[in-house]
Design an enzyme around this catalytic site. Structure first.
Site, PDB file in Angstrom:
ATOM      1  N   ARG A  25       0.748  -1.252  -0.020  1.00 29.23           N
ATOM      2  CA  ARG A  25      -0.143  -0.083   0.167  1.00 29.23           C
ATOM      3  C   ARG A  25       0.766   1.278  -0.058  1.00 29.23           C
ATOM      4  O   ARG A  25       0.515   2.285   0.561  1.00 29.23           O
ATOM      5  CB  ARG A  25      -0.858   0.158   1.166  1.00 29.23           C
ATOM      6  CG  ARG A  25      -1.984  -1.066   1.270  1.00 29.23           C
ATOM      7  CD  ARG A  25      -3.053  -0.915   0.192  1.00 29.23           C
ATOM      8  NE  ARG A  25      -4.299  -1.642   0.297  1.00 29.23           N
ATOM      9  CZ  ARG A  25      -5.351  -1.413   0.929  1.00 29.23           C
ATOM     10  NH1 ARG A  25      -5.439  -0.230   1.589  1.00 29.23           N
ATOM     11  NH2 ARG A  25      -6.209  -2.259   1.046  1.00 29.23           N
ATOM     12  N   ARG A  29      -2.789   7.046   1.314  1.00 29.16           N
ATOM     13  CA  ARG A  29      -3.602   7.928   1.870  1.00 29.16           C
ATOM     14  C   ARG A  29      -2.415   8.729   2.681  1.00 29.16           C
ATOM     15  O   ARG A  29      -2.687   9.732   3.309  1.00 29.16           O
ATOM     16  CB  ARG A  29      -4.687   7.731   2.602  1.00 29.16           C
ATOM     17  CG  ARG A  29      -5.820   7.731   1.981  1.00 29.16           C
ATOM     18  CD  ARG A  29      -7.093   7.182   2.735  1.00 29.16           C
ATOM     19  NE  ARG A  29      -6.842   5.773   3.136  1.00 29.16           N
ATOM     20  CZ  ARG A  29      -7.723   4.929   3.603  1.00 29.16           C
ATOM     21  NH1 ARG A  29      -8.768   5.423   4.247  1.00 29.16           N
ATOM     22  NH2 ARG A  29      -7.667   3.718   4.075  1.00 29.16           N
ATOM     23  N   ARG A  38      -7.093  12.177  -4.917  1.00 30.83           N
ATOM     24  CA  ARG A  38      -8.019  11.664  -4.182  1.00 30.83           C
ATOM     25  C   ARG A  38      -9.262  12.381  -3.914  1.00 30.83           C
ATOM     26  O   ARG A  38     -10.459  12.273  -4.068  1.00 30.83           O
ATOM     27  CB  ARG A  38      -7.802  10.979  -2.755  1.00 30.83           C
ATOM     28  CG  ARG A  38      -8.855  10.357  -2.139  1.00 30.83           C
ATOM     29  CD  ARG A  38      -8.204   9.696  -0.772  1.00 30.83           C
ATOM     30  NE  ARG A  38      -9.003   8.876  -0.219  1.00 30.83           N
ATOM     31  CZ  ARG A  38      -9.564   9.068   1.047  1.00 30.83           C
ATOM     32  NH1 ARG A  38      -9.961  10.345   1.251  1.00 30.83           N
ATOM     33  NH2 ARG A  38     -10.490   8.085   1.590  1.00 30.83           N
ATOM     34  N   ASP A  74      -6.676  -2.111  -7.211  1.00 35.44           N
ATOM     35  CA  ASP A  74      -7.268  -2.780  -6.036  1.00 35.44           C
ATOM     36  C   ASP A  74      -7.761  -4.263  -6.456  1.00 35.44           C
ATOM     37  O   ASP A  74      -8.064  -4.525  -7.633  1.00 35.44           O
ATOM     38  CB  ASP A  74      -8.554  -2.048  -5.688  1.00 35.44           C
ATOM     39  CG  ASP A  74      -8.786  -2.623  -4.403  1.00 35.44           C
ATOM     40  OD1 ASP A  74      -8.319  -1.865  -3.148  1.00 35.44           O
ATOM     41  OD2 ASP A  74      -9.709  -3.467  -3.993  1.00 35.44           O
ATOM     42  N   TYR A 151     -14.921 -11.305   0.273  1.00 35.77           N
ATOM     43  CA  TYR A 151     -15.735  -9.830   0.006  1.00 35.77           C
ATOM     44  C   TYR A 151     -16.912 -10.276  -0.852  1.00 35.77           C
ATOM     45  O   TYR A 151     -18.005  -9.580  -0.753  1.00 35.77           O
ATOM     46  CB  TYR A 151     -14.913  -8.934  -0.855  1.00 35.77           C
ATOM     47  CG  TYR A 151     -13.713  -8.313  -0.040  1.00 35.77           C
ATOM     48  CD1 TYR A 151     -14.028  -7.206   1.056  1.00 35.77           C
ATOM     49  CD2 TYR A 151     -12.703  -8.689   0.123  1.00 35.77           C
ATOM     50  CE1 TYR A 151     -13.140  -6.643   1.996  1.00 35.77           C
ATOM     51  CE2 TYR A 151     -11.489  -8.365   0.985  1.00 35.77           C
ATOM     52  CZ  TYR A 151     -11.711  -7.244   1.835  1.00 35.77           C
ATOM     53  OH  TYR A 151     -10.965  -6.620   2.609  1.00 35.77           O
TER      54      TYR A 151
HETATM   55  O1  CP3 Z   1       0.096  -1.361  -2.600  1.00 38.30           O
HETATM   56  C1  CP3 Z   1       0.016  -0.474  -3.276  1.00 38.30           C
HETATM   57  O2  CP3 Z   1       0.194   0.833  -3.024  1.00 38.30           O
HETATM   58  C2  CP3 Z   1      -1.071  -0.808  -4.610  1.00 38.30           C
HETATM   59  C3  CP3 Z   1      -2.292  -0.607  -4.418  1.00 38.30           C
HETATM   60  C4  CP3 Z   1      -3.388  -1.473  -3.724  1.00 38.30           C
HETATM   61  C5  CP3 Z   1      -4.555  -0.991  -3.133  1.00 38.30           C
HETATM   62  N1  CP3 Z   1      -5.346  -2.178  -2.678  1.00 38.30           N
HETATM   63  C6  CP3 Z   1      -5.215   0.375  -3.292  1.00 38.30           C
HETATM   64  C7  CP3 Z   1      -5.913   0.986  -2.231  1.00 38.30           C
HETATM   65  C8  CP3 Z   1      -3.303  -2.768  -3.272  1.00 38.30           C
HETATM   66  C9  CP3 Z   1      -2.181  -3.722  -3.643  1.00 38.30           C
HETATM   67  C10 CP3 Z   1      -4.536  -3.076  -2.618  1.00 38.30           C
HETATM   68  C11 CP3 Z   1      -4.905  -4.367  -2.317  1.00 38.30           C
HETATM   69  C12 CP3 Z   1      -6.224  -4.938  -1.380  1.00 38.30           C
HETATM   70  N2  CP3 Z   1      -7.161  -4.090  -1.598  1.00 38.30           N
HETATM   71  C13 CP3 Z   1      -6.330  -5.805  -0.469  1.00 38.30           C
HETATM   72  C14 CP3 Z   1      -4.994  -6.728  -0.058  1.00 38.30           C
HETATM   73  C15 CP3 Z   1      -3.951  -6.071   0.710  1.00 38.30           C
HETATM   74  C16 CP3 Z   1      -4.546  -5.651   1.986  1.00 38.30           C
HETATM   75  O3  CP3 Z   1      -4.037  -4.628   2.313  1.00 38.30           O
HETATM   76  O4  CP3 Z   1      -4.975  -6.658   2.817  1.00 38.30           O
HETATM   77  C17 CP3 Z   1      -7.422  -5.574   0.066  1.00 38.30           C
HETATM   78  C18 CP3 Z   1      -7.742  -6.674   1.112  1.00 38.30           C
HETATM   79  C19 CP3 Z   1      -8.147  -4.767  -0.622  1.00 38.30           C
HETATM   80  C20 CP3 Z   1      -9.548  -4.120  -0.318  1.00 38.30           C
HETATM   81  C21 CP3 Z   1      -9.685  -2.823  -0.117  1.00 38.30           C
HETATM   82  N3  CP3 Z   1      -9.336  -1.711  -0.627  1.00 38.30           N
HETATM   83  C22 CP3 Z   1      -9.978  -2.709   1.268  1.00 38.30           C
HETATM   84  C23 CP3 Z   1     -10.163  -3.214   2.442  1.00 38.30           C
HETATM   85  C24 CP3 Z   1      -9.927  -1.054   1.295  1.00 38.30           C
HETATM   86  C25 CP3 Z   1     -10.495  -0.178   2.282  1.00 38.30           C
HETATM   87  C26 CP3 Z   1      -9.475   0.213   3.408  1.00 38.30           C
HETATM   88  C27 CP3 Z   1      -8.252   1.253   3.115  1.00 38.30           C
HETATM   89  O5  CP3 Z   1      -7.292   0.658   3.310  1.00 38.30           O
HETATM   90  O6  CP3 Z   1      -8.668   2.469   2.748  1.00 38.30           O
HETATM   91  C28 CP3 Z   1      -9.673  -0.723  -0.266  1.00 38.30           C
HETATM   92  C29 CP3 Z   1      -9.392   0.775  -0.744  1.00 38.30           C
HETATM   93  C30 CP3 Z   1      -8.097   1.179  -1.253  1.00 38.30           C
HETATM   94  N4  CP3 Z   1      -7.119   0.423  -1.998  1.00 38.30           N
HETATM   95  C31 CP3 Z   1      -7.387   2.349  -1.020  1.00 38.30           C
HETATM   96  C32 CP3 Z   1      -5.964   2.397  -1.828  1.00 38.30           C
HETATM   97  C33 CP3 Z   1      -4.849   3.302  -1.696  1.00 38.30           C
HETATM   98  C34 CP3 Z   1      -7.760   3.458  -0.113  1.00 38.30           C
HETATM   99  C35 CP3 Z   1      -8.648   4.307  -0.971  1.00 38.30           C
HETATM  100  C36 CP3 Z   1      -8.758   5.519  -0.420  1.00 38.30           C
HETATM  101  O7  CP3 Z   1      -9.808   6.010   0.355  1.00 38.30           O
HETATM  102  O8  CP3 Z   1      -8.076   6.543  -1.336  1.00 38.30           O
END
Ligand code: CP3
Length: 343
Positions: A25, A29, A38, A74, A151
């Site tokens: 990640r 943010r 964003r 994502d 999910y």
């Molecule tokens: O690693 C990176 O920088 C690449 C981008 C990436 C995102 N999501 C961007 C994202 C990757 C590799 C993911 C994978 C992902 N997404 C997983 C597996 C990894 C982990 O953290 O366990 C999972 C379970 C998700 C599902 C998901 N997407 C959730 C639960 C959430 C909300 C929680 C959160 O962290 O905000 C997201 C949203 C998300 N995916 C954001 C980002 C940057 C935040 C979105 C925002 O509010 O801008």
């Protein structure tokens, strides 16, 4: 030729001049530059617009100096491509308003033509490879079938994913049918990412550790194994099944090049279970990045010493959290870059 191919050489099992580092990640943010984009664009708009996904992917390369880029996207774009509606709601995280509950719901799910439904990801990869200009490798990724099922059945995030687990235990036929559809889609999707230029791919099984060892084999690893087998002769595959440390030996036997571990297992114990012929990735507790910088340096140095400097990719044990100051994230990266074995 890549200017910095430390990650790829490490994934091939080679000894390198220093340990490579990136952060799960890392595009997200905690970066003010991410927050600017964003404000202006919705989450899936950022994922679906190659210019935006590319710009966000490259931010942490420029700002904190990691050794690899991971595509901004994502894991939930796959359930979306398979026909389910996925929303990302500001304070709630992902929501799937019409989740899978039974065998008959599977008629709403399809194995898509990935070029049609996920072509925007491949376009983002091509553009990002061009813009990176060979500075560092690009990591592609997908969710593991079990984590995506979580999910698709639960309909939202959860600490325990009770509904998803109950679906697997009480309706195993439907569960296995769904898991196989996700697997087939994921193999085509990751092959498309590789064809577009991804140098390596990571499979995220964020909720693998919610299953006991037998259920992990039955509902998760059986499908991860198919994914690794389909890809491993083309690029190195990294498998991160958070919390499923008890199956590191079985995961190593899939032919994956590297296994991610979280902070709940010591590097020595993980090495003992996984064996000597695999790279381990991790395992810094992301919340420790809230410590003062001198303490971060001390803790990161301890982690590096514990891994020993070979067959290791420095990373967090899970994604970075939004409250981490940028200079703390950079201190993590810099400490890894400065460290040498036997310091
Ligand atoms: O690693 C990176 O920088 C690449 C981008 C990436 C995102 N999501 C961007 C994202 C990757 C590799 C993911 C994978 C992902 N997404 C997983 C597996 C990894 C982990 O953290 O366990 C999972 C379970 C998700 C599902 C998901 N997407 C959730 C639960 C959430 C909300 C929680 C959160 O962290 O905000 C997201 C949203 C998300 N995916 C954001 C980002 C940057 C935040 C979105 C925002 O509010 O801008």
């Amino acid at each position: 030729m890549l200017q910095n191919d430390l990650l790829l050489r490490t994934l091939r099992g080679e000894k390198t001049e220093r340990v490579p580092v990136w952060m799960m990640r890392q595009a997200g943010r905690y970066l003010p530059e991410y927050m600017v984009l964003r404000e202006k664009y919705g989450f899936f708009e950022r994922c679906q617009t190659p210019e935006l996904a590319c710009a966000i992917t490259i931010q942490p390369i420029d700002i904190i100096g990691v050794d690899a880029a991971i595509l901004f996207s994502d894991i939930l774009v796959v359930p979306q491509a398979m026909g389910l509606e996925v929303q990302l709601i500001e304070s709630k995280g992902p929501v799937l308003p019409d989740p899978i509950k039974s065998l008959s719901d599977l008629s709403r799910v399809r194995i898509p033509d990935v070029n049609e439904s996920l072509g925007y990801v491949f376009d983002a990869i091509k553009l990002t490879k061009k813009e990176l200009n060979n500075r560092v490798p690009l990591i592609g990724f997908a969710g593991a079938p079990w984590t995506l099922l979580c999910y698709m059945v639960e309909g939202k995030g959860s600490k325990t994913f009770d509904k998803a687990k109950a679906f697997c235990y009480t309706q195993p036929e439907a569960a296995h049918q769904l898991l196989q559809m996700i697997t087939d889609t994921t193999i085509a999707y990751l092959k498309g990412q590789i064809a577009a230029g991804a140098d390596t791919v990571q499979v995220f099984d964020s909720w693998g550790g919610l299953l006991g060892p037998d259920d992990f084999e039955n509902f998760s690893l059986k499908y991860i194994r198919q994914i690794v087998a389909a890809l491993k002769d083309t690029v190195p595959v990294i498998v991160f099944a958070k919390g499923a440390w008890y199956s590191l030996d079985a995961m190593a036997a899939t032919g994956a090049a590297a296994l991610g571990i979280d902070w709940c297992i010591t590097p020595a114990k993980a090495r003992e279970i996984a064996g000597n012929n695999i790279v381990l990735q991790g395992n810094f507790d992301p919340v420790k990045l809230l410590l003062p910088i001198p303490e971060i340096k001390k803790e990161v140095t301890k982690m590096l010493n514990d891994f020993g400097g070979h067959n290791h990719i420095a990373n967090l044990g899970h994604g970075i959290i939004p409250s981490i100051p940028v200079d703390h994230a950079k201190a993590f990266v810099d400490t890894v870059k400065e460290w040498r074995p036997n310091n």
